[in-house]
Design an enzyme around this catalytic site. Structure first.
Site, PDB file in Angstrom:
ATOM      1  N   SER B 272      44.410  28.402  36.652  1.00 32.04           N
ATOM      2  CA  SER B 272      45.684  29.052  36.930  1.00 32.04           C
ATOM      3  C   SER B 272      46.611  28.127  37.726  1.00 32.04           C
ATOM      4  O   SER B 272      46.887  27.018  37.301  1.00 32.04           O
ATOM      5  CB  SER B 272      45.409  30.356  37.674  1.00 32.04           C
ATOM      6  OG  SER B 272      46.583  31.062  37.876  1.00 32.04           O
ATOM      7  N   ASP B 600      46.942  35.241  27.647  1.00 34.07           N
ATOM      8  CA  ASP B 600      45.680  35.673  28.245  1.00 34.07           C
ATOM      9  C   ASP B 600      45.917  36.745  29.287  1.00 34.07           C
ATOM     10  O   ASP B 600      45.162  36.841  30.244  1.00 34.07           O
ATOM     11  CB  ASP B 600      44.928  34.485  28.818  1.00 34.07           C
ATOM     12  CG  ASP B 600      45.609  33.917  30.047  1.00 34.07           C
ATOM     13  OD1 ASP B 600      46.717  34.376  30.366  1.00 34.07           O
ATOM     14  OD2 ASP B 600      45.040  33.020  30.677  1.00 34.07           O
ATOM     15  N   HIS B 653      42.802  36.357  31.847  1.00 33.58           N
ATOM     16  CA  HIS B 653      43.089  35.225  32.722  1.00 33.58           C
ATOM     17  C   HIS B 653      41.959  34.886  33.689  1.00 33.58           C
ATOM     18  O   HIS B 653      41.575  33.734  33.829  1.00 33.58           O
ATOM     19  CB  HIS B 653      44.367  35.521  33.494  1.00 33.58           C
ATOM     20  CG  HIS B 653      44.925  34.343  34.199  1.00 33.58           C
ATOM     21  ND1 HIS B 653      45.258  33.184  33.556  1.00 33.58           N
ATOM     22  CD2 HIS B 653      45.190  34.133  35.498  1.00 33.58           C
ATOM     23  CE1 HIS B 653      45.724  32.315  34.421  1.00 33.58           C
ATOM     24  NE2 HIS B 653      45.689  32.859  35.612  1.00 33.58           N
TER      25      HIS B 653
END
Lengths: 684, 698
Positions: B272, B600, B653
């Site tokens: 991320s 995602d 995610h």
């Protein structure tokens, strides 16, 4: 218990169902409806409704109901209390304490912050033996689900759940002193490694909190966590711990504007850091390759807390018979429990088997032999009267450290005899003791040790002849202790002598002293060339500390450790209690071991300290906590509790904030350490 | 009392006791009233028994003369029920603990399988957590946080918040940063938790890195060759170095691991926001000292084998826009649609969103996630790279069995019924649904100069409790004016944000940049604010390095928003909110005021994949040394049953960190494989087509 409880209602339910048959049909139908209507989402079932048409008596309580009612009551009140506790403002306990004992002194961190002290030098903690946490990274079948859970430290839940599995995972390989095949247990890293040993039992937490008050945080503090079971050099071989410490010190010094580090080792960490200082300057294959002035460039001060520089007698008892005073006392109180055959516990044997695989315990065998610890007839502490007892009995009799009364002189204990077999031997003059050398004794093969199940200690190989020979040597001084251990635990000592040495160097320039096994023995190394560095020795005094033992043969039984402390031996005059001669110290480390190097061995320019690093002794006299509310006390001098001693914390914080030893007030001595050091005849 | 005890019991046992016993004061004394015991207990068996028990007792009684005056009162019944519940609970707990672990069929860990194949630890691994997932702990605080020293304020069980429920303001105060500097407020020090515990679990049971760590451990990783970077994710990247020396520590750690593991290069696994944090690090470490780490130009080539970006937010995420603009996302909008009262309720005086906004606007790092590359990447008023994207997500929701369910996004699915009018994703914020679909010529033109800040209506501020956001300083007219501009693309978006959040943008734009470089050799690009933008920096000179983009696809992901003015009320500090009443037709991507695209769940495919698919592919001006890039996509499959927890094939995610295929890929690379050996690209989405449509000079 719970099974019983479970069975009972089942029986009754049969009856109950019969009983419910008697009920009018309408009720049943209603039940049915209820069941259909009620949401069955959570598989809840609505019990049949009970309708009474007539005036009825209140129901009688069955035992089961009362039980449940009772449990319910307890639960409710517990939750209520819990709720109240959580709703309670955080400052409430302090408020209560203050109401009872009067206002508490400010914690040293707050006080010093008011004085204007701010964060300056980066601080490194080096925890000691036992206090660091260990966690599992790879294990056998029995330890499944424990990945990255603490095996050592924390709540020790696993010890109770699966003790044998735990022992297996905590042990190291008997030959190499490294991991056994398929098991990887690693030290926890970070400040959490040793801030609390068990919940509520602080080790470094108080010191950390006080340093944080003046502005420290993790960029300026580092816990050098290492696997304390390994020998010092092996921590580098297996985990590269020493390299990591080196790189961290370099990084922190660089990122904090070149301010040198203050290192705070505790207990065995003192020896570990001694080893580190030699390692880091030694050239690469064996050492860290930092070059000869690494220490002077990176270290401002080494503040040793309760350092067993010259070893501790406790280590001998631990290795020899897996016991110490606490266990000996337990045995005296409940004679059957520890030796119990019925329960097949064999606790001590397991402990011994496990702890003998830990090389690090051997780093604390008394060093310096008879020169330091005393011979058959003399010891540096000679004439020490158990002032503690005197003080307790009679307040007017205050032990004067300078003068020794004739009385105590007469009945002085022979501390030099670290192990004696029988009290009479311990007290007799050396000429009266007949000793038969054990070294050549043949170790007879004992009867098959299959009866001892899986517990195997090296004593089984010794046989009766060997055991007898050991006992007939009667008494052992620090020098012969090492031979004794070689005799009774050959494998362990074979590993140990490759990593540690216990002598005194005649000629420090001898190239053999370049080997790493000498690095943790202050009597066989020179301090690094760092004239601006300072070495502090901070330790508690005023607590009786194990110094010598009276042993006996345990009654002959196949599966036992053949020696045990003779708890029946007591002597008021000579500090002998439950088979243990005590001395002044911090309950674990005798003053002699903690203070000698700073009082004499390294004082001024000596051959052990060629660059004349300044040394300071700071002793803290023990006074027990006044009441229970104080917890472990802010004036304690005990080996671990001293980490919460306000005076000590203040000293450490001051040094970290930039003060030198002179500014702290130089030496602060309560014990006899200078007198005793004088008596030690050591070439400097 | 009765009810209260019931509640207590209920909350503890995770089941609740229906207002259990009718507490009709008299209880069993007056049987004329036919006392009922309606108990809903949680274990059938025990229940029946217990109830029958009573029946039995009562029946017995019936035949006996009245003897004892003992009363079965309400309180007693409560205690009795609780007692039963506890006993049952303990019994079950006991049984559960007695259960051999092997009974629960745990699927074999991928690490175990790979170990059998002979994989062992080779390259040291560095994990870089993303935003929000890292723990934060308190080192110094205000009096209201007494006793919380070194306790987690963020992450963990969040117990401290519940404990301090009397003063949630205290908590939010400690998590805020200074409004001017973006560093600590005076007297408060909140620091990142260090070590593996920092980000293995975000909350108990909610893993982040734990599964990956466990699998790495199976093939021989441990503390000396596995490291989790801990940094304060609230700060801007350069500030983590200024305040905590986080970048220096990372550099020294990598160097150390490189040396102590026999000169094996490091495999870095960022997730991320950690992806752009590590991008920043790559530039920082090679830059000379005052601004950088002084590692010299060859540092990356020497120390890094591969960077395996998980769910990379290279070009930012649209989610960041809505969270800065109005402190909400799709989830918040849903809640509002379902229960309109709760969030906006004035009676409770919660002002949750206002507090969230006030705290989160002090966090510079959020700005790093704003969409980068402007209209070139994200599309303008009428065109967007995802143009013809077909949204079948809504179909899935309605559970219409569709034969093409599994390859929804494959281009071949686009068959005949291509949406007539492609969604205008380029308009990241539009006011009203009309503005989001109309052709650009029909919309009012935008002029940022119109935004002139008139003086605030001071009187608003005082009546609105303590929550204070910068919106209070804006006058009603300028608020209206913002909405009148109807639609904003990524280019005009920044003017908008600068207008509504001037302080934050001023702080953060000194640290981040969101454009595209025309000439990368311009000396201005040596400033650190460009280092985290892949379109304004050059990758280091390290031809042997490999860059992977690993991300999930097949989940609708927020891409643009339909806003409205929130109903006027005195204490509404946030004048805008997502218009959750707006829905498109069945197969439209508009749902609850949010346009969805493939991704995602957090990062759209475009942002995650573009750099690896085109921006860095081959030798480009952003990648002068021709570092090899690989795309590995993982199609999302929801967990088949509850037992699977968050699924072993998830593409979401965070949940993707438990995806078996992804873990295998990482383990293979860590054990020495190259990108070719694990199979090169693996693409399910439209990313290549989308990238083609983006017209960027390479």
């Amino acid at each position: 218990m719970s099974l019983l409880r479970r069975r009972k209602p089942i029986n009754e339910s049969d009856k109950a169902s019969e009983a419910s048959d008697l009920k009018p049909q309408i009720e049943k139908e209603e039940d049915q409806q209820e069941d259909d209507n009620g949401n069955d989402k959570n598989k809840k079932k609505i019990p049949p409704r009970i309708k009474k048409k007539h005036v009825e008596k209140p129901p009688k309580w069955s035992c089961l109901d009362t039980c449940c009612w009772f449990i319910g009551c307890i639960c409710v009140s517990w939750w209520l209390l819990l709720f109240l506790y959580n709703a309670m403002p955080a400052s409430f306990p302090q408020y209560v304490t203050e109401a009872i004992t009067g206002p508490l002194p400010d914690p040293p961190g707050v006080k010093l912050k008011k004085e204007g002290l701010r964060v300056k030098h980066p601080v490194f903690f080096v925890p000691g033996i036992v206090t660091g946490g260990l966690e599992l990274w790879e294990g056998r079948k029995c330890a499944e689900g424990l990945f990255r859970k603490r095996l050592w430290g924390g709540t020790f839940g696993e010890v109770y759940k699966r003790p044998l599995c735990w022992v297996e995972h905590m042990s190291l390989d008997n030959e190499t002193g490294l991991d056994p095949c398929g098991i990887r247990v690693r030290p926890v890293s970070g400040l959490v490694a040793a801030d609390y040993f068990a919940p509520g039992y602080f080790v470094w937490a108080v010191l950390i909190a006080n340093l944080a008050r003046i502005g420290y945080e993790e960029k300026t503090m580092y816990m050098a966590a290492y696997d304390w079971r390994l020998s010092f050099q092996n921590t580098e071989v297996r985990d590269q711990t020493l390299s990591r410490i080196k790189s961290n010190i370099e990084l922190m010094v660089a990122t904090n504007g070149g301010k040198k580090a203050v290192v705070v080792p505790h207990s065995m960490g003192v020896l570990y850091f001694l080893h580190f200082m030699k390692w880091v300057e030694a050239p690469a294959p064996m050492g860290g390759g930092g070059g000869p002035d690494w220490c002077s460039k990176h270290i401002k001060a080494v503040v040793n807390i309760g350092g067993p520089f010259l070893g501790v007698p406790k280590a001998i008892a631990g290795l020899f018979s897996a016991e110490a005073r606490d266990i000996a006392v337990a045995r005296a109180i409940a004679p059957g429990f520890l030796d119990n055959d019925i329960f097949h516990l064999q606790t001590l044997q397991h402990v011994m088997r496990m702890s003998r695989t830990w090389d690090s315990t051997m780093s604390m065998i008394p060093k310096g032999g008879d020169t330091i610890w005393g011979g058959l007839d003399w010891s540096p502490e000679e004439g020490y009267s158990c002032s503690k007892k005197g003080e307790r009995k009679n307040d007017t009799l205050i032990a004067d450290p300078g003068t020794e009364s004739a009385v105590s002189q007469a009945s002085s204990a022979n501390y030099g005899r670290i192990i004696s077999f029988g009290k009479d031997v311990a007290e007799a003059s050396s000429s009266d003791v007949e000793r038969i050398d054990f070294r050549g004794a043949v170790k007879g093969n004992s009867a098959a040790n299959t009866t001892c199940r899986d517990v195997w200690t090296e004593y089984h190989d010794m046989g009766f002849a060997g055991i007898k020979a050991v006992a007939e040597y009667k008494t052992y001084t620090a020098e012969s202790i090492v031979d004794l251990l070689h005799f009774v635990a050959p494998k362990m000592m074979a590993r140990g002598t490759a990593h540690f040495s216990y002598g005194i160097a005649d000629n420090l320039d001898d190239p053999k002293y370049k080997h790493f096994k000498y690095w943790s023995n202050p009597l066989e190394t020179t301090l690094p060339n760092a004239p601006e560095m300072e070495i502090f020795s901070l330790y508690g005094v005023g607590l009786p500390t194990e110094r010598a033992y009276v042993y006996k043969l345990s009654h002959a039984a196949e599966c036992y450790i053949p020696f045990q402390i003779d708890t029946s031996a007591d002597d008021e005059d000579t500090c002998l209690k439950d088979g243990v001669y005590s001395m002044d110290g911090d309950e674990t480390v005798p003053v002699l071991s903690a203070g000698f190097m700073c009082a004499k061995g390294w004082r001024g320019k000596t051959r052990f300290n060629p660059s004349g690093i300044r040394t300071y002794i700071r002793e803290y006299s023990h006074s027990p906590p006044a009441n229970l509310l104080e917890g472990r006390g802010t004036l304690s001098g005990a080996h671990v509790d001293i980490m919460g001693n306000f005076a000590l914390i203040e000293d450490v914080v001051r040094v970290a904030a930039g003060a030198s030893g002179e500014e702290l007030g130089g030496d602060q001595v309560f014990s006899n350490i200078f007198n005793w050091s004088k008596k030690i005849n050591l070439q400097l | 009392m009765c009810y209260c005890a019931g509640l207590l019991a209920g909350s503890r046992k995770l089941c609740y006791v229906e207002p259990a016993v009718r507490c009709s004061s008299v209880g069993f004394e007056s049987f004329d009233q036919s006392p009922k015991i309606d108990q809903k207990l949680d274990k059938k068996e025990e229940n029946v028994i217990s109830a029958n028990n009573i029946a039995l007792e009562i029946n017995k009684k019936r035949k006996q003369p009245r003897r004892q005056p003992k009363e079965w009162r309400c309180l007693d019944s409560c205690c009795w029920i609780i007692g039963y519940l506890c006993t049952t609970w303990w019994l079950l707990l006991f049984l559960y603990h007695c259960l051999p672990i092997t009974l629960l069929q745990v699927p074999e860990l991928p690490g175990v399988r790979l170990k059998r194949e002979g994989l062992t630890a080779l390259h040291p691994v560095v994990l870089v957590p993303g935003i929000v997932t890292g723990g934060l702990e308190l080192w110094e605080g205000r009096p209201c946080a007494d006793g919380l020293f070194r306790k987690r304020l963020w992450g963990g069980s969040f117990t401290e918040i519940f404990k301090r429920y009397l003063k949630p303001l205290c908590w939010s105060e400690h998590l805020s940063l200074h409004n001017e500097t973006g560093l600590d407020p005076p007297g408060i020090r909140v620091r990142a938790v260090r070590g593996l515990v920092a980000a293995d679990y975000f909350a108990p049971g909610y893993f982040v890195w734990a599964v990956l760590i466990q699998n790495l451990a199976k093939i021989g990783y441990e503390g000396k060759n596995l490291h989790v970077v801990a940094y304060d994710w609230r700060l801007s990247f350069q500030n983590t170095e200024i305040r905590d020396h986080a970048l220096s520590r990372l550099k020294s750690k990598i160097e150390l691991m490189y040396i102590t593991n026999g000169y094996k290069k490091v495999v870095v696994v960022p997730h991320s926001m950690g992806v752009i944090y590590f991008l920043h690090f790559l530039k920082w470490v090679e830059t000379p000292p005052p601004m950088g780490g002084g590692g010299g130009p060859g540092w990356c080539a020497k120390h890094i084998k591969a960077i395996m970006n998980i769910g990379p937010a290279y070009l930012g995420v649209p989610k960041a826009v809505s969270s800065i603009f109005s402190a909400e996302g799709k989830d918040v909008a849903y809640i509002r649609a379902m229960a309109p009262g709760i969030l906006d309720s004035e009676i409770l005086g919660l002002q949750t969103l206002e507090h969230v906004m006030r705290v989160s606007r002090t966090w510079d790092s959020i700005v790093s996630l704003l969409p980068k590359g402007g209209e070139t990447i994200w599309g303008n008023m009428d065109r967007s790279p995802e143009g013809g994207h077909v949204c079948d997500f809504s179909k899935k929701r309605l559970s219409q069995p569709s034969p093409s369910d599994n390859n929804v996004n494959n281009s071949d699915v686009k068959r005949g019924f291509r949406v007539k009018d492609p969604v205008k994703y380029g308009r990241i914020i539009s006011f009203g649904k009309a503005a989001s679909v109309l052709h650009s010529s029909q919309l009012p033109t935008f002029d940022s100069k119109e935004f002139s800040r008139t003086n605030a209506l001071q009187n608003l501020k005082f009546s609105c409790g303590e929550a204070w956001t910068e919106y209070d300083e804006m006058s009603r007219e300028s608020i209206q004016k913002v909405a009148a501009n109807k639609a904003y693309t990524t280019r005009t978006l920044f003017d908008l944000l600068r207008f509504v959040a001037p302080k934050m943008m001023q702080r953060a734009e000194a640290h981040f940049s969101h454009g595209i470089a025309d000439n990368l050799d311009d000396p201005k690009y040596s400033h650190y604010k460009y280092w985290s933008n892949p379109l304004e920096m050059k990758l280091p000179d390290a031809p042997d390095m490999e860059i992977y983009c690993l991300y999930g696809v097949g989940i609708p992901t927020e891409r643009s928003y339909v806003y409205r003015l929130s109903p006027i009320s005195r204490c509404k500090s946030i004048p805008y909110q997502i218009d959750s009443s707006v829905h498109g037709e069945d197969d439209s991507c508009l749902k609850g005021g949010v346009y969805f695209a493939d991704g995602d769940d957090s990062v759209p495919v475009l942002s995650a994949g573009f750099m690896c698919a085109k921006g860095w592919r081959g030798r480009t001006r952003f990648n002068p040394s021709g570092i090899a890039t690989y795309i590995r996509e993982y199609r999302h499959k929801p967990p088949a049953s509850l037992l699977e927890g968050r699924g072993i094939e998830s593409g979401a995610h965070v949940d993707i960190m438990g995806n078996v295929a992804l873990i295998k890929d990482i383990l293979r690379i860590a054990a020495g494989a190259t990108g070719k050996e694990i199979g090169g690209d693996r693409i399910h989405s439209d990313i290549l087509r989308m990238s083609e449509r983006i017209n960027i000079l390479l």
